[in-house]
Design an enzyme around this catalytic site. Structure first.
Site, mmCIF file in Angstrom:
data_model
loop_
_atom_site.group_PDB
_atom_site.id
_atom_site.type_symbol
_atom_site.label_atom_id
_atom_site.label_comp_id
_atom_site.label_asym_id
_atom_site.label_seq_id
_atom_site.Cartn_x
_atom_site.Cartn_y
_atom_site.Cartn_z
ATOM 1 N N ARG A 151 -13.276 11.853 12.269
ATOM 2 C CA ARG A 151 -14.280 12.921 12.353
ATOM 3 C C ARG A 151 -15.370 12.601 13.370
ATOM 4 O O ARG A 151 -15.799 11.457 13.477
ATOM 5 C CB ARG A 151 -14.915 13.135 10.983
ATOM 6 C CG ARG A 151 -13.903 13.467 9.902
ATOM 7 C CD ARG A 151 -14.517 14.401 8.871
ATOM 8 N NE ARG A 151 -13.573 14.658 7.796
ATOM 9 C CZ ARG A 151 -13.514 13.953 6.667
ATOM 10 N NH1 ARG A 151 -14.350 12.944 6.474
ATOM 11 N NH2 ARG A 151 -12.642 14.267 5.735
ATOM 12 N N ARG B 146 -8.173 -3.582 -1.803
ATOM 13 C CA ARG B 146 -9.399 -2.887 -2.182
ATOM 14 C C ARG B 146 -9.849 -3.314 -3.567
ATOM 15 O O ARG B 146 -9.072 -3.872 -4.337
ATOM 16 C CB ARG B 146 -9.239 -1.362 -2.120
ATOM 17 C CG ARG B 146 -7.952 -0.817 -2.659
ATOM 18 C CD ARG B 146 -7.778 0.673 -2.296
ATOM 19 N NE ARG B 146 -6.414 1.097 -2.597
ATOM 20 C CZ ARG B 146 -5.887 2.266 -2.267
ATOM 21 N NH1 ARG B 146 -6.580 3.159 -1.624
ATOM 22 N NH2 ARG B 146 -4.633 2.553 -2.572
ATOM 23 N N GLU C 152 -6.940 -4.780 -6.094
ATOM 24 C CA GLU C 152 -5.594 -4.240 -5.833
ATOM 25 C C GLU C 152 -4.898 -5.083 -4.772
ATOM 26 O O GLU C 152 -5.439 -5.295 -3.690
ATOM 27 C CB GLU C 152 -5.719 -2.784 -5.359
ATOM 28 C CG GLU C 152 -4.380 -2.180 -4.957
ATOM 29 C CD GLU C 152 -4.473 -0.706 -4.569
ATOM 30 O OE1 GLU C 152 -5.372 0.001 -5.066
ATOM 31 O OE2 GLU C 152 -3.632 -0.273 -3.764
ATOM 32 N N TYR D 281 6.235 10.552 -0.108
ATOM 33 C CA TYR D 281 4.859 10.098 -0.324
ATOM 34 C C TYR D 281 4.018 11.315 -0.725
ATOM 35 O O TYR D 281 3.180 11.801 0.006
ATOM 36 C CB TYR D 281 4.336 9.486 0.975
ATOM 37 C CG TYR D 281 3.085 8.637 0.896
ATOM 38 C CD1 TYR D 281 2.221 8.699 -0.190
ATOM 39 C CD2 TYR D 281 2.771 7.769 1.929
ATOM 40 C CE1 TYR D 281 1.079 7.920 -0.232
ATOM 41 C CE2 TYR D 281 1.630 6.979 1.893
ATOM 42 C CZ TYR D 281 0.794 7.054 0.816
ATOM 43 O OH TYR D 281 -0.340 6.281 0.782
ATOM 44 N N ASP E 75 1.234 13.469 -2.783
ATOM 45 C CA ASP E 75 -0.026 13.370 -3.524
ATOM 46 C C ASP E 75 0.146 14.125 -4.842
ATOM 47 O O ASP E 75 1.082 14.918 -4.984
ATOM 48 C CB ASP E 75 -1.167 14.011 -2.728
ATOM 49 C CG ASP E 75 -1.623 13.131 -1.580
ATOM 50 O OD1 ASP E 75 -1.376 11.916 -1.639
ATOM 51 O OD2 ASP E 75 -2.213 13.672 -0.630
HETATM 52 N N1 UDP Z 1 -5.685 2.960 6.075
HETATM 53 C C1 UDP Z 1 -6.233 1.908 6.794
HETATM 54 N N2 UDP Z 1 -7.476 1.464 6.483
HETATM 55 C C2 UDP Z 1 -8.214 1.998 5.474
HETATM 56 C C3 UDP Z 1 -7.657 3.071 4.741
HETATM 57 C C4 UDP Z 1 -6.385 3.519 5.052
HETATM 58 O O1 UDP Z 1 -5.588 1.371 7.691
HETATM 59 O O2 UDP Z 1 -9.346 1.529 5.242
HETATM 60 C C5 UDP Z 1 -4.323 3.413 6.459
HETATM 61 C C6 UDP Z 1 -3.242 2.607 5.751
HETATM 62 O O3 UDP Z 1 -2.142 2.461 6.642
HETATM 63 C C7 UDP Z 1 -2.880 3.489 4.587
HETATM 64 C C8 UDP Z 1 -3.017 4.874 5.173
HETATM 65 O O4 UDP Z 1 -4.133 4.758 6.065
HETATM 66 O O5 UDP Z 1 -1.585 3.233 4.112
HETATM 67 C C9 UDP Z 1 -3.237 5.986 4.148
HETATM 68 O O6 UDP Z 1 -4.374 5.689 3.367
HETATM 69 P P1 UDP Z 1 -4.626 6.373 1.957
HETATM 70 O O7 UDP Z 1 -6.026 6.094 1.553
HETATM 71 O O8 UDP Z 1 -4.165 7.782 2.033
HETATM 72 O O9 UDP Z 1 -3.645 5.537 1.029
HETATM 73 P P2 UDP Z 1 -3.415 5.624 -0.562
HETATM 74 O O10 UDP Z 1 -4.762 5.842 -1.184
HETATM 75 O O11 UDP Z 1 -2.451 6.753 -0.797
HETATM 76 O O12 UDP Z 1 -2.852 4.284 -0.906
#
Ligand code: UDP
Length: 378
Positions: free
Chosen positions: A176, A280, A303, A349, A351
């Site tokens: 963004r 995370r 995690e 994948y 949601d």
């Molecule tokens: N991603 C990243 N850094 C971040 C957050 C996300 O590189 O801080 C990338 C990573 O490859 C991830 C993808 O963006 O698999 C999708 O993130 P999302 O948050 O949608 O993943 P989810 O919550 O479904 O695990």
């Protein structure tokens, strides 16, 4: 009694299908391998706290589809939680997805929105047809931002080089040029008050549910109990891995109770660097601001990501998977009395809102075919 449908798996797909079929007058049984309903949405109150924890990671419901929003609101009251994600890189905290705040903080500049495009253009590398996640990311945001916020996190999360991953994974995240740091752009967003489990209990009202029951361990027995099967388990397992295993990413969680009001000030803190072993930290009390939580206590959940084909959570979708998937899908055509649905059986994948949409659609088609005279309210 012979059921009309035996639904294998009580996650979102199975529970929504079961709800729709029951509402249409069908006799439905749901069997679930785990000791609880709700699949990976399952939530529970953590030990002797009154903090609701999403056992398989933070789940935020979001959709722009008014029908799906109306549908879920029949089974839960949603709170007003709006998801924001922060990420820690080299001991500094930035906001995700990458937005004007992230860019300004990272480069130590104070760009205005109209300046971002030229700024990033100078840092992007021209890649005509990005073939993988790394190329796609570099073509969108340049190498510096990619290496700081995407590469390490993605390597940890997917257990492989981002060059081996499909470009599509990264397009889940917007970039963004404003300070808008909302994680999702959808019109509707929230988390069920009281967590997801009560929502599943309402979805499954009037449905016979058997926990700790493994369909694949005794197919003949379970098949004899219903006219049709709705299978939501892993696709490769259903076919006895006839064409080999599909690759799945798995997740491991370590929960810990702390004597602290607030550990990190937010629900999800990503860790972008590879020297931090977890991807995370979740602090679930922030997901339910409406809940009364005793002071001086919090729960944090670290995690960890791993590829573990025996505990499938996310389809990986390497090139080798695409071929196998096509072959498994061809086998599905021969399975006339089985419907396949959800993240695991479709190897998609999805949601949460997408799974619900898919289940509602499939249920409509199926129930119309079986009971053309029935009135089917959604
Ligand atoms: N991603 C990243 N850094 C971040 C957050 C996300 O590189 O801080 C990338 C990573 O490859 C991830 C993808 O963006 O698999 C999708 O993130 P999302 O948050 O949608 O993943 P989810 O919550 O479904 O695990």
């Amino acid at each position: 009694m012979i059921y009309d449908y035996l639904v294998v798996g009580s996650g979102l797909y199975g529970s929504v299908f079961a709800q729709q079929a029951t509402q249409a007058g069908a006799r439905v049984m749901v069997i679930e391998k785990r000791p609880h309903i709700g699949g990976n949405c399952y939530s529970h109150v953590f030990e002797d706290t009154n903090i609701i924890v999403h056992a398989y990671g933070t789940h935020i419901f979001h959709t722009s589809d008014a029908d799906i929003w109306r549908y879920v609101n029949r089974f839960a009251e949603f709170n007003r939680y709006q998801h924001r994600v922060l990420t820690t890189h080299r001991s500094r905290v930035y906001s995700m997805p990458i937005n004007l705040g992230t860019i300004n903080a990272f480069y130590g500049v104070s760009l205005r929105p109209h300046e971002v495009e030229a700024f990033l253009a100078a840092r992007r590398e021209a890649i005509a047809n990005p073939r993988n996640l790394e190329e796609k990311a570099i073509s969108l945001i340049g190498r510096d931002l990619y290496e700081a916020f995407i590469r390490g996190y993605t390597r940890k999360q997917w257990g492989c080089d981002p060059k081996l991953l499909p470009a599509g994974i990264i397009t889940r995240l917007p970039v963004r040029t404003s300070y808008n740091d909302a994680y999702f752009d959808d019109l509707y967003q929230g988390i069920p008050v009281g967590g997801y489990t009560p929502m599943f209990e309402r979805l499954l009202k009037g449905v016979d549910v058997e926990l700790e029951s493994d369909f694949l361990a005794d197919r003949a027995y379970w098949r004899a109990r219903a006219r049709k099967i709705v299978y939501t388990g892993p696709l490769d397992a259903y076919f006895g891995y006839a064409y080999g295993r599909l690759n799945w990413r798995s997740v491991r969680f370590e929960a810990q109770k702390l004597a602290s009001d607030d550990f990190q000030g937010t629900a999800v803190m990503n860790y972008a660097d590879e020297d931090v072993p977890y991807t995370r930290i979740h602090e679930p009390k922030h997901l339910h601001p409406e809940a009364r939580v005793s002071p001086g206590v919090s729960v944090v959940v670290r995690e960890y990501s791993l590829v573990d084909n025996d505990r499938p959570y996310y389809p990986v979708n390497f090139d080798e998977d695409k071929e196998k998937l096509a072959r498994y899908r061809a086998l599905q055509a021969g399975e006339e009395s089985t419907l396949f649905g959800g993240r695991l059986a479709q190897y998609r994948y999805y949601d949460m809102h997408q799974v619900i949409g898919a289940a509602l659609k499939a249920a409509k088609v199926e129930l119309r075919r079986e009971q053309p005279e029935a009135v089917l309210p959604v």
